[in-house]
Write a protein that holds these residues in place. Structure first.
Motif, PDB file in Angstrom:
ATOM      1  N   THR A  58      74.117   9.249 -46.836  1.00 16.15           N
ATOM      2  CA  THR A  58      73.705   7.880 -46.492  1.00 16.15           C
ATOM      3  C   THR A  58      73.659   7.650 -44.983  1.00 16.15           C
ATOM      4  O   THR A  58      73.039   6.704 -44.507  1.00 16.15           O
ATOM      5  N   ARG A  99      63.698   7.651 -56.068  1.00 17.53           N
ATOM      6  CA  ARG A  99      63.588   7.172 -54.678  1.00 17.53           C
ATOM      7  C   ARG A  99      64.241   8.149 -53.705  1.00 17.53           C
ATOM      8  O   ARG A  99      65.064   7.757 -52.851  1.00 17.53           O
ATOM      9  N   CYS A 101      63.751   7.383 -49.873  1.00 17.10           N
ATOM     10  CA  CYS A 101      64.273   6.105 -49.370  1.00 17.10           C
ATOM     11  C   CYS A 101      65.705   6.254 -48.847  1.00 17.10           C
ATOM     12  O   CYS A 101      66.144   5.485 -47.997  1.00 17.10           O
ATOM     13  N   PHE A 102      66.378   7.231 -49.378  1.00 19.18           N
ATOM     14  CA  PHE A 102      67.753   7.486 -48.968  1.00 19.18           C
ATOM     15  C   PHE A 102      67.832   7.900 -47.498  1.00 19.18           C
ATOM     16  O   PHE A 102      68.841   7.706 -46.834  1.00 19.18           O
ATOM     17  N   SER A 107      64.472   1.860 -43.637  1.00 24.01           N
ATOM     18  CA  SER A 107      65.506   1.234 -44.466  1.00 24.01           C
ATOM     19  C   SER A 107      66.735   0.894 -43.615  1.00 24.01           C
ATOM     20  O   SER A 107      67.330  -0.172 -43.749  1.00 24.01           O
ATOM     21  N   ASP A 142      68.422   2.823 -58.839  1.00 19.39           N
ATOM     22  CA  ASP A 142      67.724   4.035 -58.389  1.00 19.39           C
ATOM     23  C   ASP A 142      68.393   4.648 -57.166  1.00 19.39           C
ATOM     24  O   ASP A 142      68.257   5.835 -56.901  1.00 19.39           O
ATOM     25  N   MET A 143      69.096   3.812 -56.409  1.00 20.32           N
ATOM     26  CA  MET A 143      69.699   4.302 -55.168  1.00 20.32           C
ATOM     27  C   MET A 143      71.178   4.658 -55.345  1.00 20.32           C
ATOM     28  O   MET A 143      71.854   4.986 -54.359  1.00 20.32           O
ATOM     29  N   ASP A 149      71.497   0.935 -48.567  1.00 17.05           N
ATOM     30  CA  ASP A 149      70.520   1.754 -49.290  1.00 17.05           C
ATOM     31  C   ASP A 149      69.690   0.947 -50.281  1.00 17.05           C
ATOM     32  O   ASP A 149      68.736   1.475 -50.861  1.00 17.05           O
ATOM     33  N   CYS A 150      70.069  -0.295 -50.489  1.00 23.15           N
ATOM     34  CA  CYS A 150      69.397  -1.118 -51.503  1.00 23.15           C
ATOM     35  C   CYS A 150      67.915  -1.273 -51.197  1.00 23.15           C
ATOM     36  O   CYS A 150      67.516  -1.405 -50.036  1.00 23.15           O
TER      37      CYS A 150
END
Lengths: 332, 377
Positions: free
Chosen positions: A144, A226, A229-230, A235, A267-268, A286-287
């Motif tokens: 993260t 996703r 996206c991480f 983000s 998903d996260m 992370d949302c």
């Protein structure tokens, strides 16, 4: 007055029972069409958008992801950057913030074309009956941080370019390694980004890394929801400026039974959504604000999405049962 | 007769002393041949729309001093450079210059010669009249006059406060015998940045790019879907339109000269249009290759007209028009970009990571073990 209140309640009940997955699918599809093909209809929403409407999709884009102009602006020579030209950097950032506060991280969950592609790849995997992967909590805690590292590099490298420390062939550094640069133009038939630039060693390395990350993106998105996206610096940037956002995800810890449904659908893989019963504004860094957690919560009012303080979607038992039943019938 | 006269030179500028051009072949040789045959220099009169062969020469009616054109680089420093300036796109094109921090400025130098690399500073001719017009995004379409530079090496400087296209017209008139020579050297400078007012940028892109009062003018046609930061590349087909007082000028002789001095000639068609493919003429050792190498091209258009009248109290029986326009181009991406390597590496990573993930997940699958309970016990 009473009649108005009952009508409002009826609307709220209807919204709370909405089939969120279908709603989200169609909204994402519309947003994808807008941002990937809108350019063909002369739509131009500017270059300060808080989502991956990739500038390299030269023909079809309806807007430009803010990260590209940001990196370009920061890579100006320092005497210019730290002069009157800095006003354009500041005004650009403020425009980006104004766009952002409207939807908060809902830009990621509902609008971002690269996020939508990942959701489609996930849907393909599900159809093929292949299970998805999850990170362990220790992996999660380490990974993260990557997006913050990328965000820092995305700012420092252009500054270094402007200061003469790095080659211009590294510019714009994040775009060169972002899979959106390769993937999104493909949807308009442009595969020109699938190339290695041999004009210099730096360009060669950057484009090779970009291509490699795209290969990893396609595999990763297939097994992990996703996936990208991480690691997304957009983000991270979103989270840093999310305080004044109008769209909020709120939790009433007193109503939470910690059943874990919200965590399972996330998903996260954000565990705090289930574990944290003290924080009201529960949106984590992370949302992506897909609001699947709200839709999957069976407790009345435990989770809710608000816009400017007004609840727009709230967890209800009736909504939960309706969605569960639909999920069961779809499963048949 | 006309060709012979053209050898004498007709612009008010001439190459500065000590910086004579070193063109291939004897200066004016092409004109000698043309004069002998009664045809324009370089051979027989080309048909409209047809190109003539490549030649590294100074022919086609240019006088030995060469044409006057406007450059955004002074001589010796204009031999190709990396366009590392984030501000400004091309004019296919000239980029922005100027100092940092203060008001943005642009400087152009009048240069004399038919070869972009070998042209020297142009020097003012006292016998000719000069007029410099600047058309900015905020000015009237007729433009505003600019003062002539005190000395040629100082160049023509102007501010570029707004985003959009800036056009400079350096018009000179000089009477030679019974012929009035009218030369219009034009430069089009694109001033666009990533920041700033997007409406201003859109207005700048849509603004007219023609000066209707110009005696002759070359307009670079935009490429399909051309955007603010357009840059012409080697291999691109670039059309130009030759205009006289804002109207298409057919049958004008037009020459395109590349950075290395290679030239190609054509004649404008009924719409005043002529098109050239920008050749690849940048072949450095691979270690020195720069993908943003800014090469300069030069377009020269000429036309004669049987117009009579008086100029400064002296009669003339014909007018010879000449227009120039310079711009820049960069190496074609196909010179240094490889699809094969790109797709190869992408596919390799995709397959490798796919197989690795598959094997990792397969290794973690626990084999099914049936456990039976005997409920009877």
């Amino acid at each position: 007055m009473k009649q108005n209140n009952s009508r409002l309640q009826a609307v709220r009940d209807a919204v709370n029972r909405v089939d969120l997955n279908s709603f989200r699918f169609w909204l994402q599809l519309a947003a994808f069409a807008l941002f990937v093909y809108g350019g063909y209809f002369a739509i131009d929403l500017g270059s300060r958008l808080p989502l991956f409407s990739c500038a390299y999709n030269d023909e079809g884009r309806a807007a430009i992801c803010y990260l590209l102009p940001l990196q370009h602006q920061l890579s100006q020579p320092w005497p210019r950057l730290f002069s009157i030209a800095s006003i354009t950097v500041i005004t650009g950032f403020l425009t980006f913030v104004l766009w952002f506060i409207f939807l908060n991280k809902g830009w990621c969950g509902y609008v971002c074309p690269l996020g939508t592609i990942q959701d489609w790849i996930t849907a393909l995997r599900r159809r093929l009956g292949i299970r998805y992967s999850r990170y362990s909590q220790s992996q999660f805690a380490q990974l993260t941080r990557v997006k913050y590292l990328l965000l820092a590099l995305m700012i420092l490298i252009p500054l270094g370019i402007g200061g003469g420390f790095f080659s211009h062939d590294m510019s714009p550094p994040f775009c060169l390694i972002c899979p959106a640069r390769m993937v999104l133009p493909m949807f308009t038939g442009d595969v020109s980004q699938f190339t290695i630039d041999f004009s210099s060693k730096t360009a060669m390395i950057m484009t090779a890394v970009g291509i490699s990350i795209t290969g990893l993106f396609l595999v990763g998105a297939f097994v992990k929801k996703r996936f990208f996206c991480f690691f997304c610096p957009m983000s991270a940037l979103h989270y840093l400026i999310s305080k004044p956002a109008l769209l909020k995800l709120k939790k009433d810890g007193n109503k939470c039974t910690r059943c874990g449904d919200c965590y399972r659908v996330c998903d996260m893989e954000i565990k705090e959504i289930a574990d944290d019963v003290k924080t009201v504004n529960i949106m984590a860094d992370d949302c992506i604000m897909c609001l699947k957690c709200v839709a999957s919560c069976p407790e009345e009012g435990a989770l809710k999405a608000t816009f400017a303080g007004i609840p727009i979607l709230e967890s209800t038992e009736a909504g939960f049962i309706k969605r569960i039943n639909k999920g069961c019938s779809d499963g048949k | 007769m006309l060709a012979t006269l053209s050898m004498n030179g007709y612009c008010q500028y001439s190459p500065a002393p000590g910086k004579q051009l070193e063109l291939g072949g004897r200066p004016g040789a092409a004109m000698d041949r043309a004069a002998a045959s009664g045809a324009p220099a370089g051979g027989g009169r080309p048909e409209a729309g047809n190109h003539r062969s490549n030649a590294r020469s100074d022919g086609m009616g240019m006088h030995s001093g060469g044409a006057i054109w406007l450059s955004d680089a002074p001589p010796m420093r204009g031999g190709g450079s990396r366009s590392g300036n984030a501000r400004g796109g091309g004019m296919g094109g000239m980029n922005m210059g100027g100092g940092y921090g203060g008001r943005a400025m642009k400087r152009l130098w009048p240069r004399a010669g038919n070869d972009p690399q070998k042209s020297s500073f142009a020097r003012e001719d006292a016998q000719a009249s000069t007029e410099i017009l600047l058309v900015t995004p905020s000015s009237t379409p007729e433009g505003e006059p600019l003062p002539a530079p005190a000395e040629s090496h100082t160049g023509i400087a102007f501010e570029v406060p707004a985003q959009g296209y800036y056009r400079v017209y350096l018009t000179t008139r000089k009477l030679q015998g019974k012929i009035l020579n009218v030369c219009v050297a034009k430069a089009e400078v694109a001033n666009f940045g990533h920041g700033g007012d997007e409406e201003e940028q859109a207005r700048g892109m849509q603004a007219p790019r023609i000066l209707e009062s110009a005696p002759i003018e070359i307009v670079r046609e935009r490429q399909p879907n051309e955007k603010m930061f357009f840059q012409l590349k080697s291999g691109d087909e670039q059309p130009f339109v030759i205009l006289q007082k804002g109207l298409p000028l057919p049958s004008a002789r037009v020459r395109f000269v590349s950075h290395q001095g290679w030239s190609r000639e054509a004649v404008s068609d009924e719409q005043g249009r002529v098109s050239f493919q920008v050749i690849r003429d940048y072949f450095p050792p691979w270690g020195e290759f720069q993908k943003r190498f800014k090469a300069t091209y030069l377009v020269i258009a000429e036309a004669n007209a049987a117009e009579s009248g008086n100029y400064q109290g002296q009669p003339y029986t014909s007018v010879r028009y000449q227009a120039t326009l310079s711009g820049s181009y960069q190496p074609s991406p196909s010179d240094y970009m490889s699809y094969a390597w790109g797709l190869g590496i992408g596919l390799l990573i995709f397959l490798f990571s796919g197989v690795a993930v598959y094997l990792y997940r397969r290794r973690r699958v626990k084999p099914f073990v049936e456990v039976r309970f005997d409920e009877a016990k």
